[in-house]
Enzyme design. Structure first.
Site, PDB file in Angstrom:
ATOM      1  CE  LYS A 117      34.694  37.209 -89.802  1.00  0.00           C
ATOM      2  NZ  LYS A 117      35.360  37.581 -88.557  1.00  0.00           N
ATOM      3  CB  THR A 118      30.501  31.748 -88.531  1.00  0.00           C
ATOM      4  OG1 THR A 118      31.795  31.846 -89.128  1.00  0.00           O
ATOM      5  CG2 THR A 118      29.898  30.401 -88.906  1.00  0.00           C
ATOM      6  CD  GLU A 161      32.400  33.741 -91.647  1.00  0.00           C
ATOM      7  OE1 GLU A 161      33.416  33.696 -90.940  1.00  0.00           O
ATOM      8  OE2 GLU A 161      31.565  32.820 -91.713  1.00  0.00           O
TER       9      GLU A 161
END
Length: 460
Positions: A117-118, A161
């Site tokens: 995600k990051t 996110e």
């Protein structure tokens, strides 16, 4: 009449998710305050924006005129500031609700998945900024450039996110949602894959009518989720990956040292671009970002050219320095899939160099469920040192220790040793290293702090 976010107080303001929201609110003109367990570079960055940051948790830190108290799922009910807020009748707002409010009136992109995600959120933020679209963003890690995890931009796009760990990603209504992968994790909150699928189905259902879900065509959990959400109202589903039936198909990934060259097949034509970080895992994240940008109506060639601007996120294969011919790299990987991806990426870039890992398991519950797989992932390194479990928000679970990982690693043929004393670990792994090696600090806890100490030991 003040709004809830005029004078917010954040409990745990130094956390990656909390600090990002606090920064954006401060940039928007709110009078922001908060507390954290210890001082940090993040706290200093917040103070530079005019945020009041208290160290330690004390009821006295909460100003009686605070318009709300923002908490994450990690904040326990007996926190003194939370108890004072309840006593004063100050509204308590979950981090996800605060983030959702920041997206009101904008075009949100929400990036979800068990891992990646990051990186993907960061790739999008940097790419859109490079194209002059001035996006707002809230990310779970600091970008190498411009070195922050959040920004209030002047454009109409908000990249966020989306955290599935506590189901908080159900609060968002994105125009574009990305699902990178769906795996069993966060075992304190999810008892089975069925619960995970149900949670991601709810997230997909939150996409605005006519919006787009970008989802992997390769990862088994994502493939199963695609089957479950294909008929969700007006949702447009766009798949990406190396599978023949992917809507945006990866034709080829070519490793070029610490970068990758990626070729995708889009509308019958080949499009090639460079990703400035190594490994197939990151190349796939870049293609997900490309697909999301296309879903927003941005020309694919513009996106492909701008993706090269992304140079990484702190703690995601971040080079901390070099001493005595040894490079020290920091990796946030803490789930076996992430560990495998990062070690394979380093292996492809390292050539004949040895890879030595200093691994710190994160959470007792994760170790209980995935300790065997963590150990098997460590077998990809030449040698490893394993620390005690970093508890984070959890209490110990009887019988669950790093020995689960070490035993599994040895059974997989790995050279691994235990070091219970974290302070002794830098000297241990520095003593194992020789010129040309790569030393990796790996885990989501405070193992990241050991990189500079390893470099100091190597310099002796």
């Amino acid at each position: 009449m003040p709004t809830a976010m005029d004078r917010p107080h954040f409990i745990g303001i130094g956390g990656a998710g909390m600090s990002g929201i606090a920064k954006i609110l401060a940039q928007r003109g709110a009078k922001v305050a908060g507390s954290d367990a210890r001082d940090s570079a993040t706290a200093e960055a917040l103070r530079a924006l005019g945020v009041t940051v208290h160290i330690g948790h004390d009821a006295a830190h909460l100003a009686p005129d605070a318009t709300c108290v923002v908490v994450s799922s990690a904040i326990r009910a007996d926190n003194p500031e939370l108890a004072r807020a309840t006593g004063l009748g100050i509204p308590v707002v979950h981090r996800s609700d605060a983030l959702a409010s920041l997206m009101d009136g904008l075009r949100p992109i929400a990036v979800a998945g068990t891992h990646g995600k990051t990186t993907t959120t960061s790739m999008l933020a940097v790419t859109l900024a490079t194209l002059g679209l001035d996006p707002s963003y809230a990310i779970g890690g600091d970008l190498d450039a411009p070195g922050t995890n959040a920004l209030h931009g002047g454009g109409d796009i908000f990249v966020a996110e989306a955290d599935e760990s506590d189901r908080s990603f159900h609060k968002y209504t994105p125009e574009v949602a990305i699902v990178l992968n769906v795996e069993l994790d966060h075992h304190a909150n999810y008892a089975s894959m069925d619960e995970i699928y149900e949670s991601f189905e709810i997230f997909a259902g939150k996409v605005v009518p006519g919006g787009t879900l970008v989802i992997s065509a390769d990862q088994p959990g994502a493939v199963e989720l695609t089957k479950r959400v294909r008929d969700l109202g007006e949702l447009k589903v766009v798949t990406y990956g190396e599978s023949e039936d992917a809507d945006l198909r990866i034709h080829k990934i070519t490793a070029r040292g610490l970068t990758s060259e990626v070729t995708v097949l889009l509308d019958g034509k080949l499009l090639t671009f460079t990703v400035s970080v190594p490994g197939r895992h990151y190349a796939n994240n870049a293609v997900a970002a490309l697909a999301a940008g296309i879903a927003l109506g941005i020309p694919s060639r513009n996106l492909a050219g701008a993706l090269k601007s992304y140079t990484g996120v702190k703690r995601r294969l971040q080079l901390k320095g070099e001493a005595a011919g040894v490079q020290v790299i920091d990796s946030y990987a803490h789930h076996p899939t992430e560990m495998t991806a990062d070690l394979e990426a380093m292996r492809s870039a390292a050539g004949e160099s040895r890879i030595l890992v200093l691994f710190q398991p994160h959470l007792f519950s994760r170790t209980q469920e995935l300790g065997k797989e963590m150990g098997e992932a460590l077998a990809l390194a030449d040698s490893s040192v394993v620390l005690d479990i970093y508890p984070a928000r959890e209490d110990p679970i009887p019988g669950i220790t790093s020995a689960l990982i070490i035993d599994a690693a040895r059974a997989a043929g790995a050279d691994v040793r235990a070091v219970a004393d974290k302070d002794a670990a830098p000297a241990v792994i520095a003593g194992m290293a020789r010129p040309g090696d790569l030393v990796v600090t790996m885990g989501a806890g405070d193992v990241t702090d050991l990189g500079p100490l390893i470099l100091a030991e190597l310099s002796k």
